[in-house]
Design an enzyme around this catalytic site. Sequence first.
Site, PDB file in Angstrom:
ATOM      1  N   ALA A   1       0.844  -1.192   0.000  1.00 39.57           N
ATOM      2  CA  ALA A   1       0.000   0.000   0.000  1.00 39.57           C
ATOM      3  C   ALA A   1       0.883   1.247   0.000  1.00 39.57           C
ATOM      4  CB  ALA A   1      -0.897  -0.019   1.226  1.00 39.57           C
TER       5      ALA A   1
ATOM      6  N   GLU B   1      -3.522  -9.305  -3.520  1.00 46.01           N
ATOM      7  CA  GLU B   1      -4.991  -9.277  -3.571  1.00 46.01           C
ATOM      8  C   GLU B   1      -5.478  -8.827  -4.959  1.00 46.01           C
ATOM      9  OE1 GLU B   1      -5.254  -7.044   0.202  1.00 46.01           O
ATOM     10  OE2 GLU B   1      -6.732  -8.553   0.782  1.00 46.01           O
TER      11      GLU B   1
ATOM     12  N   GLY C   1      -1.799  -5.894  -0.671  1.00 43.26           N
ATOM     13  CA  GLY C   1      -2.785  -5.467  -1.659  1.00 43.26           C
ATOM     14  C   GLY C   1      -2.378  -5.876  -3.068  1.00 43.26           C
TER      15      GLY C   1
ATOM     16  N   GLU D   1       0.421  -8.970   5.966  1.00 42.11           N
ATOM     17  CA  GLU D   1      -0.289  -8.038   6.859  1.00 42.11           C
ATOM     18  C   GLU D   1      -0.140  -8.374   8.336  1.00 42.11           C
ATOM     19  OE1 GLU D   1      -1.391  -9.188   4.023  1.00 42.11           O
ATOM     20  OE2 GLU D   1      -2.291  -7.555   2.870  1.00 42.11           O
TER      21      GLU D   1
END
Length: 653
Positions: free
Chosen positions: A62, A104, A101, A124
Amino acid sequence: MSTVTLTFENAIAFITINNPPINATSHSVRSGLVEALDQIDANGDIQAAILICEGKTFIAGADVSEFGQPPKAPLLPDVIMRLEATTKPIIAAIHGHALGGGLEVALGCHYRIADSKAKLGLPEVNLGLIPGAGGTIRLPRLIPITEAVAMITGGKPVTANKANEIGLLDAITHGALRDAARDFAQTILDRETPKPLLLRDPVTPPSAADWDDITAATKKKARGQTAPLAAISAIRTGIEQGADTGLAYERERFVELRDSDQSKALRHIFFAERSVAKLPELKGIEPNPLKQIGVIGGGIMGAGIATASLLASYNVTIIERDEDACANGRSTVEKHLSGSLKHGLINQHRVDALMAALSTSTDYAALANADLVIEAVFEDMAVKHDVFGKLAKHCKPDVVLASNTSYLDINEIAANCVNPNRVIGLHFFSPAHIMKLLEVVRTDKADAKSLATAFSFANALGKIAVPCGVCDGFVGNRIMSAYRKHCEYMLEDGALPHQIDAAMVEFGFPMGLFAMQDMAGLEISWATRKRLAPFRDPAERYVALGDYLCEMGRFGKKNGLGWYRYDENGKARPDPDIDALVIAESEKKGITRRDFTNTEIMDVILGAMRSEGDKILAEDIANNADAIDVVMINGYGFPRHKGGPMFMTAKED
Ligand code: NAI
């Protein structure tokens, strides 16, 4: 310039992200992706799209600059939903890292192809979080649940090979990624198979008993961390209650964890570790180039330091006292390297090459070309002086000389050297080829070049290098000595060794102080206490229990007796003889024993760490409180999710 561009090659679209340095999922990337997808859907000539990144990596996380800001639409979970809903198949083409992310996003694509050197992961939990954009819902639908649990709760990235094996990737390439992705897209189009939709995939739920086992194993590994267990709940919700409920639950837990104390502590230490070795005074100073490393002493530490240096591709020469000791040092290094081989970290070819880069000698003349020499001989000032004297005679003038001493005064070692400005401390932790922490000790006369060389060496070894000043025990051992003293006071005041250890383990340490002392061997600190005895303030409270143990021949785990009694399998049992010895000592000193709760025990330990930490800061031994936290977490088992003793106690101020 736009961070997302769309280009076309016949029927295939290329969505290219260019958002250096890590192609983070910044707002411009998120909105750029949605725009590109809209165009792809609207373009009847396009049949498939490839999502690829410029620079060193795929999306690796991120955008930290957006942390703490109000979220700006489109949010990542919505972008990924949009990606998944695109009418044309999308292929993620991964190189470098696909993390958090980034992975993801790749899971929202319909296919994934990666460069053979890529790494993929959901890290995470390392920041006290769970994936917040569908990772806990999509990953278990793509790969076996046990693998998904391991990746999400462990936070460790997997290699492209492993990812391919477990079905996270559809293909792997050793050649040019862009070409391979284009060929892959063509194959899909030729096959005309409907594109897979992960969220709609049925998934066989584990039984309740299996969930119990998964939860129990995760809880054991998590040692007090909440995020890995929250991840299990999210995975389970997604599987048992369906993807939509799972996604909403995952988001809710993500937001809750983001505001938790544990996540704040883990973020604190994450940033502290990255800034601890950034010293403004060394900016622009060129380190000496390093090729050959000399290590004096091939014992426990010397062999470990030699192994770490070899693994960082240096040539290494160990100097020992005689041929037998040389052979011992060599075989210890070989044993360490076989360990790395067994864990799949290196292959046999590399082991052979590294062993060929190692030489041993009893003659200091072998160090004529050494660029950095690290001394790891017995902890005795006379022996150290002798060694540094020989180094001065045989090494080249710009060599950097380091001592690995635990407690001795490196300024005194340096003072006896021809060139004290090249003498520093490099205090490794055992086992030196595994432990990440390295205290870089700046002696009073050390010059900037020698220090810059030390930090660049530490960096090459993959260590977390913490600068510190000269004092008895530097940062870590000094704080440990301070809290050990208070633990010993508690023994006389009413606690027993195994109670103190139990309180520490409950708090999150992997083992208690007394079990740790038994493991390290009690005679080393006994020797230090004897050395310091003449300088001890007679008015200061002194607990002699550790000395009694050594006098009784109880040297710790290696001879089966220490603070504990060890059974034939090496398992520690509290020993009634020790309890009796401790109680008798209180009686002898006229101390009325009282009960301690686990909380009281930890309050004493944290208080002692804090107060010694404050002294260390006042004396400029550590640059800041963060450095102390980094040392205690990486070298002394302080639980990471509590952020370190200075962080924890600062909150209570
Ligand atoms: P060790 O006893 O395992 O190894 C010392 C080695 O030095 C022996 O192999 C010995 O033959 C060799 N040696 C002694 N005098 C020598 C000389 N004049 N020339 C060449 N070789 C010589 O000791 P260990 O544990 O490796 O400790 C070495 C140093 O590292 C000590 O200063 C110790 O305080 C420090 N240290 C130890 C740690 C540990 O956990 N063991 C952790 C951090 C530092």
